[in-house]
Design a protein around this motif. Structure first.
Motif, mmCIF file in Angstrom:
data_model
loop_
_atom_site.group_PDB
_atom_site.id
_atom_site.type_symbol
_atom_site.label_atom_id
_atom_site.label_comp_id
_atom_site.label_asym_id
_atom_site.label_seq_id
_atom_site.Cartn_x
_atom_site.Cartn_y
_atom_site.Cartn_z
ATOM 1 N N ILE A 120 -7.056 -13.432 -7.115
ATOM 2 C CA ILE A 120 -8.039 -11.849 -7.463
ATOM 3 C C ILE A 120 -7.902 -10.875 -7.408
ATOM 4 N N ALA A 121 -6.422 -10.341 -6.259
ATOM 5 C CA ALA A 121 -6.029 -8.614 -6.946
ATOM 6 C C ALA A 121 -4.711 -9.291 -6.892
ATOM 7 N N PRO A 122 -4.793 -9.343 -7.650
ATOM 8 C CA PRO A 122 -3.200 -9.221 -8.423
ATOM 9 C C PRO A 122 -2.524 -8.023 -8.570
ATOM 10 N N ASP A 123 -3.215 -6.466 -7.813
ATOM 11 C CA ASP A 123 -3.438 -5.313 -8.127
ATOM 12 C C ASP A 123 -3.022 -4.795 -5.982
ATOM 13 N N LEU A 124 -2.692 -6.125 -5.184
ATOM 14 C CA LEU A 124 -3.004 -6.052 -4.389
ATOM 15 C C LEU A 124 -2.054 -4.965 -3.391
ATOM 16 N N LYS A 125 -0.420 -5.221 -3.823
ATOM 17 C CA LYS A 125 0.531 -4.049 -2.775
ATOM 18 C C LYS A 125 0.243 -2.707 -3.233
ATOM 19 N N LYS A 126 -0.417 -2.407 -4.234
ATOM 20 C CA LYS A 126 -1.489 -1.134 -4.457
ATOM 21 C C LYS A 126 -1.925 -0.718 -3.391
ATOM 22 N N ARG A 127 -2.498 -1.570 -3.177
ATOM 23 C CA ARG A 127 -4.407 -1.244 -2.367
ATOM 24 C C ARG A 127 -3.690 -0.771 -0.739
ATOM 25 N N LYS A 128 -5.174 -0.433 -0.249
ATOM 26 C CA LYS A 128 -5.344 0.159 0.887
ATOM 27 C C LYS A 128 -5.846 -1.339 1.954
ATOM 28 N N VAL A 150 2.632 -4.736 1.220
ATOM 29 C CA VAL A 150 0.680 -4.092 0.206
ATOM 30 C C VAL A 150 1.185 -2.677 1.325
ATOM 31 N N ARG A 151 0.483 -1.548 0.145
ATOM 32 C CA ARG A 151 0.857 0.022 0.479
ATOM 33 C C ARG A 151 0.485 0.692 2.492
ATOM 34 N N LYS A 175 7.750 -1.917 4.916
ATOM 35 C CA LYS A 175 7.586 -0.667 4.372
ATOM 36 C C LYS A 175 5.778 -0.131 4.790
ATOM 37 N N THR A 176 4.977 -1.500 4.481
ATOM 38 C CA THR A 176 3.772 -0.945 4.612
ATOM 39 C C THR A 176 3.678 -0.109 6.471
ATOM 40 N N VAL A 177 2.263 1.141 5.151
ATOM 41 C CA VAL A 177 2.005 1.405 6.675
ATOM 42 C C VAL A 177 0.955 0.999 7.363
#
Ligand code: NDP
Length: 286
Positions: A120-128, A150-151, A175-177
């Motif tokens: 449901i969140a294909p853009d997950l990598k860009k999210r917090k 993820v970011r 690299k995830t913060v």
């Protein structure tokens, strides 16, 4: 009928207590639909007898199994090998016997969660992502979110020392913060595009209980997830829905971790919709 052919491959679910655990029903439904002759047994193990129980299961050449509370950590010592996920979150929920007779421990809770979230969140990598909780479920989820890249992941927990430990263990794996913050008074969810994950045990068997959070009224594009699957529609998810969030319930994670196990054991993809329906059926009976 008398067995004349090859013996059925055996699988277990061990825990204490395991009464009412619906995994067996879900797994046997999946096995049957695949035409696979595996048998799956739910076994109550006395915590004092974990060691002899495990040696027995392995000696009897069980082909694999699931491990639930309170054995997810302790079981590590009896296995020959661990996957990256299992060793990073220091917990095993899925065991597989390899052809050479050795046993591998994996953690598929976080993987199951990630699979349902990415759908449901294909853009997950860009999210917090904000994760509430720092126990077994939260740790498996944060591990997988970090491995996925993820970011940013922020962990919020009642006991700060637990979230600090979780984050410190995972620092630098990608690299995830990663960060953690104290949970003082009501946690305000007010950023757009967030994913928030309720990974505490609050709400389990308590349809009116909710963690101490508030959703801002004008949120945009926020996804709220709950790991609790009984009830399926938790008070947290109801609150999130009222605030206009998209929601993801805990059944998706439960089904997916089971489906990943079936794939590991049989090398075949089971019917997830059927597995979900079998769980809903089991809960309706409980
Ligand atoms: P743990 O006991 O390991 O962790 C419990 C977590 O909940 C801790 O972070 C604890 O905080 C927090 N917590 C407990 N009570 C409260 C409270 N009153 N207020 C705030 N925080 C609280 O449990 P698990 O992580 O193993 O399980 C958590 C939930 O996840 C369970 O409901 C379980 O059923 C579910 N689960 C679902 C799965 C699925 O497939 N859907 C898979 C695995 C688990 P603290 O650190 O302060 O003690």
């Amino acid at each position: 009928a008398l067995m004349k052919g090859p013996l059925s491959p055996l699988y277990f679910c061990i825990g204490s207590p395991v009464v009412g655990n619906p995994t067996q029903h879900m797994m046997e439904t999946a096995f049957d639909a695949l035409g696979y002759s595996g048998r799956y047994l739910t076994i109550e193990v006395d915590p004092e007898e974990l060691e002899p129980s495990i040696w027995g299961l392995l000696a009897m050449r069980f082909q694999g199994g699931n491990v639930t509370a309170p054995f997810k950590q302790e079981v590590l010592t009896y296995l020959d090998e661990l996957t990256e996920s299992a060793s990073l979150c220091d917990a095993v929920n899925c065991i597989t016997r390899k052809e050479d007779g050795t046993y591998v421990g994996d953690n598929t809770d976080g993987k199951g969660f990630l699979q349902s979230l990415v759908e449901i969140a294909p853009d997950l990598k860009k999210r917090k992502v904000v994760v509430f909780g720092s126990g077994g479920a939260a740790s498996a989820i944060v591990t997988e979110l970090a491995l996925y890249g993820v970011r940013q992941v922020m962990v919020v927990n009642r006991t700060l020392a637990h979230s600090k430990k979780l984050v410190t263990n995972l620092e630098g794996i990608s690299k995830t913060v990663l960060g953690y913050e104290p949970w003082e008074r009501t946690y305000q969810i007010r950023e757009n595009d967030l994913v928030v994950v309720q990974a505490t045990s609050v709400g389990l068997f308590a349809p009116h209980e909710c963690i101490n959070v508030a959703f801002a009224p004008d949120l945009n594009n926020v996804i709220a997830c709950d790991v609790v699957f009984n009830p399926v529609e938790t008070a947290f998810l109801k609150k999130a829905k009222l605030a206009g969030c998209k929601t993801l319930d805990g059944l998706g994670m439960l089904v997916n971790q089971g489906a990943i196990a079936v794939k590991l054991w049989t090398d075949r993809d089971p019917d997830r919709a059927l597995m979900r329906a079998s769980l809903e059926e089991a809960f309706a009976v409980c």
